[in-house]
Design an enzyme around this catalytic site. Structure first.
Site, PDB file in Angstrom:
ATOM      1  N   ASP B   8       0.868  -1.116  -0.004  1.00  0.00           N
ATOM      2  CA  ASP B   8       0.128   0.037   0.038  1.00  0.00           C
ATOM      3  C   ASP B   8       0.872   1.230   0.058  1.00  0.00           C
ATOM      4  O   ASP B   8       1.191   1.724   1.147  1.00  0.00           O
ATOM      5  CB  ASP B   8      -0.826  -0.103   1.111  1.00  0.00           C
ATOM      6  N   GLU B  68      -2.383  -1.935  -4.328  1.00  0.00           N
ATOM      7  CA  GLU B  68      -3.732  -1.302  -4.185  1.00  0.00           C
ATOM      8  C   GLU B  68      -3.653  -0.352  -5.257  1.00  0.00           C
ATOM      9  O   GLU B  68      -2.974   0.658  -5.119  1.00  0.00           O
ATOM     10  CB  GLU B  68      -4.417  -0.959  -2.976  1.00  0.00           C
ATOM     11  N   ASP B 140      -1.410   0.920   7.810  1.00  0.00           N
ATOM     12  CA  ASP B 140      -1.139   0.763   6.406  1.00  0.00           C
ATOM     13  C   ASP B 140      -0.696  -0.431   6.156  1.00  0.00           C
ATOM     14  O   ASP B 140      -0.699  -1.252   5.143  1.00  0.00           O
ATOM     15  CB  ASP B 140       0.239   1.786   6.243  1.00  0.00           C
TER      16      ASP B 140
END
Lengths: 168, 168
Positions: B8, B68, B140
């Site tokens: 991410d 992502e 995260d």
């Protein structure tokens, strides 16, 4: 003598130009364009760009690098793609412990032509005039050389200021 | 067994998570956050991120990676910075010849919670439930594990489809 690398990054085309700054004089060394195949997945295109940049560092051993500050347009998706290429272009000098300076389009035009309102054609013409003997085939390469020239001017001015301060 | 790395990416914080997919089962291996110092020049921050990612590849030897898809916001300057981090995050697997898949936020939520309308809290809770034994300290890192889980599900579905096709 200091060897400078100018970069004009983009995911499709990244222009590059190498010049030598010898006091106030400039000498053209090499320039070109790194193209990546739009049919490839983005990570593979970034690898092509990265490998080519690493190749430039080993071939030309630049001591300082300069990158044109990117025009941020309204389209989020193309800004993001420009960010990918620019991130990889900023990474390469850092991996080689080379300082990177960034210059806005206005600063580049001012350094090369003398006015921030210069046209693209005027910049190209002055790049050829300032670097006699250079055969520049692509606009992206000319833009990269313009950033390198801009950095050479700012380095010299910075040196002059430093000298002036020391002498005062 | 296939080892998967989920990422991410962000310039300030990049979450990462490593899981093993063993048939339909998932096993948590490790997770964490790569933070870069906001006081450093951007090229140096990208180098910190790159070096840490390269470290993950040599430590955990993932065979596939998943990232992502980034939310593109209205602010061009922050989109560009996100692009820098994402470009460096996509480069690292490519340099290691590892395929990278990208998943939108909706697909990740659907894979982890069962609905694209899931809240952040529901995703976090399900990540913990699907990876028993994992101590996840940072949001995260949880997001990165969620992307890895999403990729594990899509891999299995793709295998099922392939098997179905072969058997038809």
């Amino acid at each position: 003598m200091t060897r400078l690398l100018g970069l004009d990054p983009g995911l499709r085309f990244t222009g590059w130009g190498v010049i030598d700054a010898i006091g106030n004089r400039l000498r053209h060394v090499a320039d070109g364009v790194i193209a990546t195949d739009g049919e490839l997945p983005v990570p593979d295109r970034l690898r092509v760009l990265h490998d080519a940049l690493v190749g430039l560092f080993s071939t030309y051993a630049p001591e300082e690098a300069a990158v044109e500050e990117t025009y941020v347009n309204r389209n989020g998706s193309s800004t993001l793609k420009l960010g990918y290429a620019r991130g990889v272009a900023l990474l390469a000098p850092a991996l080689h412990d080379i300082p990177v300076s960034e210059y806005g389009a206005m600063a580049v035009k001012r350094a090369v032509v003398g006015t921030g309102a210069a046209t693209k054609e005027q910049v190209e013409m002055m790049v050829r005039r300032l670097l006699p003997g250079a055969v520049i085939r692509r606009a992206d390469a000319s833009d990269a050389l313009a950033v390198a020239i801009c950095h050479a001017h700012h380095r010299t001015s910075a040196l002059k200021v430093a000298t002036g301060t020391r002498m005062a």
